[in-house]
Motif scaffolding. Structure first.
Motif, PDB file in Angstrom:
ATOM      1  N   PHE A   1     -43.612  60.814 -14.188  1.00 35.51           N
ATOM      2  CA  PHE A   1     -43.692  60.250 -13.394  1.00 35.51           C
ATOM      3  C   PHE A   1     -45.177  60.832 -12.668  1.00 35.51           C
ATOM      4  O   PHE A   1     -46.245  60.340 -12.367  1.00 35.51           O
ATOM      5  CB  PHE A   1     -42.375  60.409 -12.210  1.00 35.51           C
ATOM      6  N   LEU A   2     -45.259  62.322 -13.530  1.00 39.23           N
ATOM      7  CA  LEU A   2     -46.342  63.367 -12.785  1.00 39.23           C
ATOM      8  C   LEU A   2     -47.676  63.067 -13.652  1.00 39.23           C
ATOM      9  O   LEU A   2     -48.931  63.000 -13.001  1.00 39.23           O
ATOM     10  CB  LEU A   2     -46.394  64.822 -12.212  1.00 39.23           C
TER      11      LEU A   2
ATOM     12  N   GLU B   1     -47.439  55.029  -6.758  1.00 42.22           N
ATOM     13  CA  GLU B   1     -49.021  54.588  -5.810  1.00 42.22           C
ATOM     14  C   GLU B   1     -48.743  56.053  -4.864  1.00 42.22           C
ATOM     15  O   GLU B   1     -49.649  56.395  -4.182  1.00 42.22           O
ATOM     16  CB  GLU B   1     -48.939  53.724  -5.490  1.00 42.22           C
ATOM     17  N   GLU B   2     -47.480  56.726  -4.446  1.00 40.43           N
ATOM     18  CA  GLU B   2     -47.613  57.243  -3.737  1.00 40.43           C
ATOM     19  C   GLU B   2     -47.975  58.569  -3.844  1.00 40.43           C
ATOM     20  O   GLU B   2     -48.364  59.167  -3.047  1.00 40.43           O
ATOM     21  CB  GLU B   2     -45.755  57.045  -2.984  1.00 40.43           C
ATOM     22  N   LEU B   3     -47.860  58.813  -5.092  1.00 35.55           N
ATOM     23  CA  LEU B   3     -47.520  60.200  -5.427  1.00 35.55           C
ATOM     24  C   LEU B   3     -49.528  60.399  -5.253  1.00 35.55           C
ATOM     25  O   LEU B   3     -50.358  61.501  -5.316  1.00 35.55           O
ATOM     26  CB  LEU B   3     -47.124  60.718  -6.331  1.00 35.55           C
ATOM     27  N   LYS B   4     -49.935  59.395  -6.177  1.00 35.55           N
ATOM     28  CA  LYS B   4     -51.607  59.795  -6.321  1.00 35.55           C
ATOM     29  C   LYS B   4     -51.992  59.558  -5.269  1.00 35.55           C
ATOM     30  O   LYS B   4     -53.319  60.484  -4.274  1.00 35.55           O
ATOM     31  CB  LYS B   4     -51.813  58.441  -7.427  1.00 35.55           C
ATOM     32  N   ILE B   5     -52.438  58.625  -4.155  1.00 38.48           N
ATOM     33  CA  ILE B   5     -52.506  59.057  -2.793  1.00 38.48           C
ATOM     34  C   ILE B   5     -52.647  60.283  -2.074  1.00 38.48           C
ATOM     35  O   ILE B   5     -53.391  60.392  -1.446  1.00 38.48           O
ATOM     36  CB  ILE B   5     -51.914  58.327  -1.503  1.00 38.48           C
ATOM     37  N   PHE B   6     -51.674  60.787  -1.908  1.00 39.68           N
ATOM     38  CA  PHE B   6     -50.760  61.937  -1.589  1.00 39.68           C
ATOM     39  C   PHE B   6     -51.812  63.376  -2.223  1.00 39.68           C
ATOM     40  O   PHE B   6     -52.807  64.346  -1.225  1.00 39.68           O
ATOM     41  CB  PHE B   6     -49.382  62.755  -2.101  1.00 39.68           C
ATOM     42  N   LEU B   7     -51.956  63.230  -3.628  1.00 38.13           N
ATOM     43  CA  LEU B   7     -52.353  64.544  -4.456  1.00 38.13           C
ATOM     44  C   LEU B   7     -54.148  64.065  -4.238  1.00 38.13           C
ATOM     45  O   LEU B   7     -54.511  65.322  -4.226  1.00 38.13           O
ATOM     46  CB  LEU B   7     -51.947  64.132  -6.263  1.00 38.13           C
ATOM     47  N   LEU B   8     -54.703  62.808  -4.315  1.00 40.84           N
ATOM     48  CA  LEU B   8     -55.902  62.906  -3.674  1.00 40.84           C
ATOM     49  C   LEU B   8     -56.584  63.313  -2.466  1.00 40.84           C
ATOM     50  O   LEU B   8     -57.728  63.643  -2.500  1.00 40.84           O
ATOM     51  CB  LEU B   8     -56.197  61.136  -4.130  1.00 40.84           C
ATOM     52  N   ALA B   9     -55.405  62.968  -1.356  1.00 43.04           N
ATOM     53  CA  ALA B   9     -56.171  63.146  -0.240  1.00 43.04           C
ATOM     54  C   ALA B   9     -56.064  64.871  -0.303  1.00 43.04           C
ATOM     55  O   ALA B   9     -56.998  65.944   0.414  1.00 43.04           O
ATOM     56  CB  ALA B   9     -54.453  63.250   0.847  1.00 43.04           C
TER      57      ALA B   9
END
Length: 438
Positions: A267-268, A387-395
Motif C-alpha cells: 500500500f505504501l 490516492e489519499e495517501l499520495k495526496i497526503f505525502l505530497l503535501a
C-alpha cells in the motif's frame, strides 16, 4: 521503591526475557518489574540470554553457563537455566544454513512433533524441571506462563495436575489462530498445525483463564477453548518527554520491527512508486526507513524487489538495540502501522509509536482495532485508498521544502497512559488475585 505488603507469589515461566533483545522478552519483564507494586512477589524461570541477537542464528550462539543462575533483585527473583541445543541446532551451527538443509529440516520437524510427548526431544524442558523443583520446595499461589514457544503450556498443564496450583496461559500470539502460520498451507505445515492443535486443546483444558494482547485474539481464543479471557495489552514504558524534530531535508517515514507476510506494505510502496513515476517526487524528498527488516530476509526481499525504481527511497537496517530503534522513532516525521486484510491486531511496535508522540499512519484503515486505537488516543491518521495517501505525502513533502512544519498531533495523554506497561501489569495483577481468591 515503596514498600508494599506482599501477599501473593506468582511463578512466571517464559523463554524470552532480558537481556534478550525481543518484544517477547519485554512482556514478562514488565510483570516482573511492576508486580511488587501490586503486592505480588514475582519469581521468574527463564533462559540464560547473554548475546545480542542480530540474526536468527545468534539465538543458538547465546553463551550460557552449565548451571542455573539465580538473581535476587529488588523486583523479585530470576532463575535462569542454561540454553540447550537439540541436534538440528548443532548441525546448523556446525555446517551453516546452506549445508545439510534437508536433513536439518527433517530433524527439526521430528523434534517438533515429538517434543509434545517426550521431554528428551524438548529443548525447553529445563524450564519445566526447574519449575517442578522449585514447587517441591517453595510455595507459589499461581503460575503465569507466556508463549510462544507454546510447548511451555504443557508445563502449566502438568504442574497444575501435580501441585494443584492454578495457571494462566498468556498468548502473545495465536497458536492455531496464528496470523503468520496460516499462510503456510503446504502438506507438512498443515499436518503440523493439525498435530499441534490436538495438544493445544489438551493443555488449555485445565488453565484458569487465558490472557491475550488484544480483544480480537482473546475473544477468538476464548471461543476456541471455551475459556474466560482477559486482555493485557503490551504497552510502552513511558511517554517521550520532549518532541524531537527531524533535522533532515528528507521526509522521514519509519516502520520498526517485524513485517509479516499479511501486512500490506505494498500500500505504501505503490503510493511512493506512483508519485515517483508521475515525477511529483524525486530521490532525496523522502526516505522509507525499515528498522530491523534485515533480520527477516524474506520480507526484506519483498520490500527491496517491489520495484527497482524505489531503491533510492528505501533504507533497511539489521536488528539494532531497542534504545536506538526508539531514537529513530522519535526523530521520524511519521511512523507506519501496516494492517492485514483478514486479521486484526495491535502490533507491539504500535505502543512504542504511541510513546514517541509522532503521527502514526495506519495503512490501510482496518476499520477495527488499530484504527480505533489511533482515533481514541488522537495519535494519527488512517487511509482507505492509495490516492489519499499520495495526496497526503505530497503535501508533507511540499511543506518540508518550503520550511513549514509537517502535520503534528496532540494526543490524549490520559488515554495514552492506560497503555503503559505499568498500568497493564497492574491490571494483570488484579486478574491473578481474583483467580486465587475463587
Amino acid at each position: 521503591m515503596a514498600t508494599t505488603k506482599i501477599n501473593v507469589r506468582v511463578l512466571i515461566i517464559c523463554n524470552d526475557f532480558p537481556p534478550l533483545n525481543s518484544i517477547g522478552a519485554l512482556r514478562p519483564y514488565s510483570w516482573f518489574r511492576w508486580f511488587k507494586k501490586s503486592g505480588i512477589e514475582p519469581v521468574v524461570i527463564t533462559k540464560q540470554w547473554t548475546t545480542q541477537i542480530e540474526r536468527p542464528e545468534d539465538v543458538l550462539k547465546s553463551a550460557s553457563s552449565h548451571k542455573k543462575i539465580t538473581e535476587h533483585a529488588d523486583y523479585g527473583t530470576i532463575m535462569a537455566v542454561p540454553v540447550e541445543l537439540i541436534l538440528p541446532d548443532k548441525i546448523f551451527l556446525q555446517f551453516g544454513e546452506a549445508k545439510k538443509r534437508v536433513w536439518r529440516k527433517a530433524l527439526s520437524l521430528l523434534y517438533k512433533l515429538l517434543s509434545f510427548c517426550f521431554f528428551s526431544f524438548d529443548k525447553h524442558a529445563a524450564l519445566y524441571y526447574e519449575a517442578r523443583k522449585y514447587l517441591r520446595n517453595e510455595k507459589a499461589d499461581v503460575l503465569l506462563i507466556t508463549g510462544e514457544p507454546f510447548i511451555l503450556f504443557r508445563y502449566g498443564y502438568l504442574l497444575h495436575k501435580e501441585f494443584g496450583i492454578p495457571w494462566v496461559a498468556d498468548f502473545r500470539d495465536g497458536w492455531k489462530l496464528n496470523h503468520v502460520t496460516r499462510f503456510n498451507r503446504d502438506l507438512t505445515n498443515r499436518f503440523l498445525q493439525w498435530w499441534e492443535f490436538r495438544f493445544e486443546k489438551k493443555y488449555l483444558s485445565n488453565c484458569a483463564f487465558i490472557t491475550a494482547p488484544d480483544p480480537y485474539l482473546g475473544d477468538a481464543l476464548a471461543k476456541l477453548h471455551n475459556k474466560n479471557f482477559k486482555v493485557v495489552y503490551n504497552g510502552f514504558e513511558k511517554l517521550q518527554a520532549e518532541n524531537i524534530s527531524n533535522q533532515s531535508t528528507e521526509l522521514l517515514i519509519t516502520h520498526t520491527g517485524t513485517l509479516t507476510a499479511g501486512q500490506q506494505v505494498e500500500f505504501l510502496l505503490q503510493a511512493v512508486l506512483e508519485l515517483h513515476i508521475e515525477k511529483k517526487i524525486g530521490i532525496g524528498d523522502m526516505q522509507l526507513n525499515f528498522v530491523g527488516l534485515e533480520y527477516y530476509p524474506v520480507q526484506r526481499e519483498r520490500v527491496k524487489n517491489f520495484s527497482t525504481e524505489l531503491g533510492g527511497y528505501i533504507n533497511t537496517t539489521p536488528r539494532i538495540l531497542r534504545e536506538e530503534a526508539l531514537r529513530i522513532n522519535y526523530e521520524s516525521d511519521f511512523l507506519i502501522a501496516f494492517t492485514e486484510k483478514n486479521y486484526q491486531a495491535i502490533f507491539a511496535k504500535v505502543y512504542d509509536y504511541l510513546a514517541a508522540k509522532k503521527p502514526i499512519l495506519v495503512l490501510p484503515d482496518d476499520h477495527g482495532l488499530l484504527s480505533n486505537l489511533i482515533t481514541e488516543t488522537r495519535s494519527g491518521i488512517s487511509f482507505n485508498h492509495i490516492e489519499e495517501l499520495k495526496i497526503f505525502l505530497l503535501a508533507q513533502i511540499q511543506k518540508r521544502k518550503t520550511g513549514e512544519k509537517t502535520i503534528s498531533i496532540s494526543p490524549d495523554n490520559e488515554k495514552l497512559l492506560f497503555y503503559t506497561r505499568e498500568k497493564q501489569a497492574e491490571r494483570l495483577a488484579q486478574f491473578l488475585k481474583e483467580t486465587i481468591q475463587k
